[in-house]
Write an enzyme that holds these catalytic residues in place. Structure first.
Site, PDB file in Angstrom:
ATOM      1  N   LYS A  89       0.711  -1.505   0.250  1.00  0.00           N
ATOM      2  CA  LYS A  89      -0.097   0.288   0.174  1.00  0.00           C
ATOM      3  C   LYS A  89       0.621   1.200   0.270  1.00  0.00           C
ATOM      4  O   LYS A  89       1.880   1.552   0.626  1.00  0.00           O
ATOM      5  CB  LYS A  89      -0.805   0.058   0.982  1.00  0.00           C
ATOM      6  CG  LYS A  89      -0.248  -0.220   2.803  1.00  0.00           C
ATOM      7  CD  LYS A  89       0.806   0.206   3.258  1.00  0.00           C
ATOM      8  CE  LYS A  89       0.507   1.708   3.410  1.00  0.00           C
ATOM      9  NZ  LYS A  89       1.488   2.493   4.341  1.00  0.00           N
ATOM     10  N   ASP A 167       1.084   8.483   3.389  1.00  0.00           N
ATOM     11  CA  ASP A 167       1.567   7.682   3.023  1.00  0.00           C
ATOM     12  C   ASP A 167       0.918   6.142   4.538  1.00  0.00           C
ATOM     13  O   ASP A 167       0.957   5.175   4.175  1.00  0.00           O
ATOM     14  CB  ASP A 167       2.835   7.516   3.345  1.00  0.00           C
ATOM     15  CG  ASP A 167       4.031   5.519   3.277  1.00  0.00           C
ATOM     16  OD1 ASP A 167       3.264   4.889   1.803  1.00  0.00           O
ATOM     17  OD2 ASP A 167       4.073   5.322   4.400  1.00  0.00           O
TER      18      ASP A 167
HETATM   19  P1  NAP Z   1      12.108   1.645   1.143  1.00  0.00           P
HETATM   20  O1  NAP Z   1      12.812   0.573   2.473  1.00  0.00           O
HETATM   21  O2  NAP Z   1      11.969   2.928   1.192  1.00  0.00           O
HETATM   22  O3  NAP Z   1      11.922   0.573   0.204  1.00  0.00           O
HETATM   23  C1  NAP Z   1      11.570  -0.694  -0.448  1.00  0.00           C
HETATM   24  C2  NAP Z   1      12.754  -0.733  -1.530  1.00  0.00           C
HETATM   25  O4  NAP Z   1      12.661  -0.102  -2.764  1.00  0.00           O
HETATM   26  C3  NAP Z   1      13.876  -0.764  -1.223  1.00  0.00           C
HETATM   27  O5  NAP Z   1      14.444  -1.440  -0.701  1.00  0.00           O
HETATM   28  C4  NAP Z   1      14.363  -0.180  -2.789  1.00  0.00           C
HETATM   29  O6  NAP Z   1      15.640  -1.114  -2.856  1.00  0.00           O
HETATM   30  C5  NAP Z   1      13.352  -0.032  -3.353  1.00  0.00           C
HETATM   31  N1  NAP Z   1      13.499   1.172  -3.931  1.00  0.00           N
HETATM   32  C6  NAP Z   1      13.289   2.330  -3.699  1.00  0.00           C
HETATM   33  N2  NAP Z   1      13.328   3.132  -4.456  1.00  0.00           N
HETATM   34  C7  NAP Z   1      13.527   2.764  -5.601  1.00  0.00           C
HETATM   35  C8  NAP Z   1      13.394   2.909  -7.288  1.00  0.00           C
HETATM   36  N3  NAP Z   1      13.218   4.252  -7.940  1.00  0.00           N
HETATM   37  N4  NAP Z   1      13.254   1.854  -7.848  1.00  0.00           N
HETATM   38  C9  NAP Z   1      13.441   0.879  -8.066  1.00  0.00           C
HETATM   39  N5  NAP Z   1      13.432  -0.005  -6.303  1.00  0.00           N
HETATM   40  C10 NAP Z   1      13.188   1.030  -5.721  1.00  0.00           C
HETATM   41  O7  NAP Z   1      10.914   1.870   1.918  1.00  0.00           O
HETATM   42  P2  NAP Z   1       9.709   0.718   2.263  1.00  0.00           P
HETATM   43  O8  NAP Z   1       9.103   1.244   4.074  1.00  0.00           O
HETATM   44  O9  NAP Z   1       9.757  -0.723   2.438  1.00  0.00           O
HETATM   45  O10 NAP Z   1       7.597   1.118   2.354  1.00  0.00           O
HETATM   46  C11 NAP Z   1       7.717   0.317   1.000  1.00  0.00           C
HETATM   47  C12 NAP Z   1       6.349   0.742   0.899  1.00  0.00           C
HETATM   48  O11 NAP Z   1       5.831  -0.182   1.681  1.00  0.00           O
HETATM   49  C13 NAP Z   1       5.322   1.587   0.868  1.00  0.00           C
HETATM   50  O12 NAP Z   1       4.748   1.746  -0.211  1.00  0.00           O
HETATM   51  C14 NAP Z   1       5.353   1.810   2.183  1.00  0.00           C
HETATM   52  O13 NAP Z   1       4.288   2.668   1.727  1.00  0.00           O
HETATM   53  C15 NAP Z   1       4.787   0.519   2.552  1.00  0.00           C
HETATM   54  N6  NAP Z   1       5.160   0.339   3.829  1.00  0.00           N
HETATM   55  C16 NAP Z   1       6.044   0.686   4.757  1.00  0.00           C
HETATM   56  C17 NAP Z   1       5.557   0.674   6.422  1.00  0.00           C
HETATM   57  C18 NAP Z   1       6.781   1.266   7.416  1.00  0.00           C
HETATM   58  O14 NAP Z   1       7.066   1.120   8.146  1.00  0.00           O
HETATM   59  N7  NAP Z   1       8.020   1.651   5.813  1.00  0.00           N
HETATM   60  C19 NAP Z   1       5.189   0.555   6.492  1.00  0.00           C
HETATM   61  C20 NAP Z   1       4.109  -0.505   6.485  1.00  0.00           C
HETATM   62  C21 NAP Z   1       3.927  -0.015   4.872  1.00  0.00           C
HETATM   63  P3  NAP Z   1      16.381  -1.067  -3.150  1.00  0.00           P
HETATM   64  O15 NAP Z   1      17.500   0.440  -3.440  1.00  0.00           O
HETATM   65  O16 NAP Z   1      17.298  -2.521  -3.120  1.00  0.00           O
HETATM   66  O17 NAP Z   1      16.293  -1.161  -4.856  1.00  0.00           O
END
Ligand code: NAP
Length: 303
Positions: A89, A167
């Protein structure tokens, strides 16, 4: 038998929730990862998504944990390659791109699942059931957390399409759109943008039906993920992001917050039964807030 699945975007939520949920599930076998820098011990790791799609015909299901902006391209390529797709999400950066993915998945005969993890919190389904025959007088969302703690260094949340405080706020909206027994639409929105950022760090929203919401990413100390609903026949409170349900002051449910195992169980069911589940209703309210919101500039934000 466990189905091979590929996890794409090995970042915070993949490590915190997806990897352990898949490992604990009899439905799934983590057969590959795709990430530019992240890996999971013992799991074949790819840095190139198309290469994984070409080489791993054994993997029919892909779960995308990327931020919303890059997610569409990955989803479209996966669907074009005949894979079932599960989206973190919010399911995309725009409403139209999620609609497009839904149409593509339908045409390709594959499953598309727009997950909303907060809807799987243990109090949400019973809250919906309790509210179904009630008349709502007022409701309030209080979603206040520390962005430095939950999104450490993640500048994408403040870039266009990152949605800022929406978010996490979309989690509250996913519960609101699930449990309220009547439709609501936004009347006013006040949005607070840091001077150096593209997305709001806080917001106050007011909908029809006496529904209001305060969303704030500057909360230090105790965090709040609460929704209260006043009805003509009593009061309902959801706490801890929906895991804890209190009705008229009596605790009814205090769940452990096992949201992601429930998402993966649902995905297994959708794939097995050849269905999709595509719902953008929480995002509609984000888009409406960004459309009609009055913008106030606040202090610059630095991680
Ligand atoms: P994150 O750690 O910043 O990013 C997840 C991954 O996405 C990173 O490992 C990165 O991998 C890849 N990435 C980032 N930008 C990219 C790009 N432009 N192209 C390709 N790969 C890219 O984010 P996150 O917190 O896990 O959140 C990801 C999603 O999960 C969001 O939609 C967020 O709303 C949801 N979410 C997050 C949380 C939370 O607590 N953080 C909770 C529930 C849901 P590489 O750089 O290794 O390729």
């Amino acid at each position: 038998m466990a189905r091979p699945i590929c996890l794409v975007g090995i970042g915070k939520i993949a490590v915190d929730q997806h990897v352990p949920s898949i490992a604990a599930s009899a439905d799934w076998d983590l057969a590959a990862t795709v990430s530019r820098s992240g890996t999971v011990d013992g799991v074949p790791a790819y840095t190139d998504f198309d290469r994984m799609l070409n080489e791993r015909g054994d993997i029919a299901v892909v779960s995308l944990c990327l931020p919303p902006v890059p997610r569409y391209d990955y989803a479209a390529r996966a669907i074009a390659a005949g894979r079932h797709v599960m989206l973190e999400k919010p399911p995309g950066a725009t409403l139209a791109e999620v609609d497009a993915l839904g149409a593509m998945a339908k045409a390709a005969g594959v499953t598309l699942y727009t997950t909303w993890h907060s809807r799987m919190a243990e109090g949400v389904a019973p809250a919906k059931a309790w509210l179904a025959d009630k008349v709502v007088k007022a409701a309030h969302i209080s979603w206040k957390e520390d962005v430095r703690r939950w999104h450490p260094g993640q500048d994408w949340v403040f870039e266009p399409g990152g949605m800022g405080v929406f978010d996490p706020g979309s989690n509250a909206l996913s519960i609101m759109t699930e449990i309220l027994p009547m439709p609501v639409h936004l009347r006013t929105a006040e949005l607070f943008f840091p001077a150096n950022r593209q997305t709001p760090i806080a917001a106050h929203l007011a909908w029809t039906g006496g529904v209001t919401g305060d969303f704030d990413w500057r909360q230090e100390g105790p965090q709040s993920w609460d929704i209260s609903v006043e009805t003509t026949a009593g009061r309902l409170d959801l706490h801890d992001g929906g895991a804890r349900l209190v009705i008229d002051g009596q605790e009814v449910i205090a769940g452990p917050g096992a949201e992601y195992p429930a998402l993966y169980a649902r995905m297994a069911d959708l794939v097995a039964t050849g269905q999709s589940q595509v719902d953008v209703s929480p995002m509609l309210h984000v888009a409406d807030a960004l459309t009609i919101g009055r913008r106030t500039e606040v202090e610059a934000f630095h991680f």
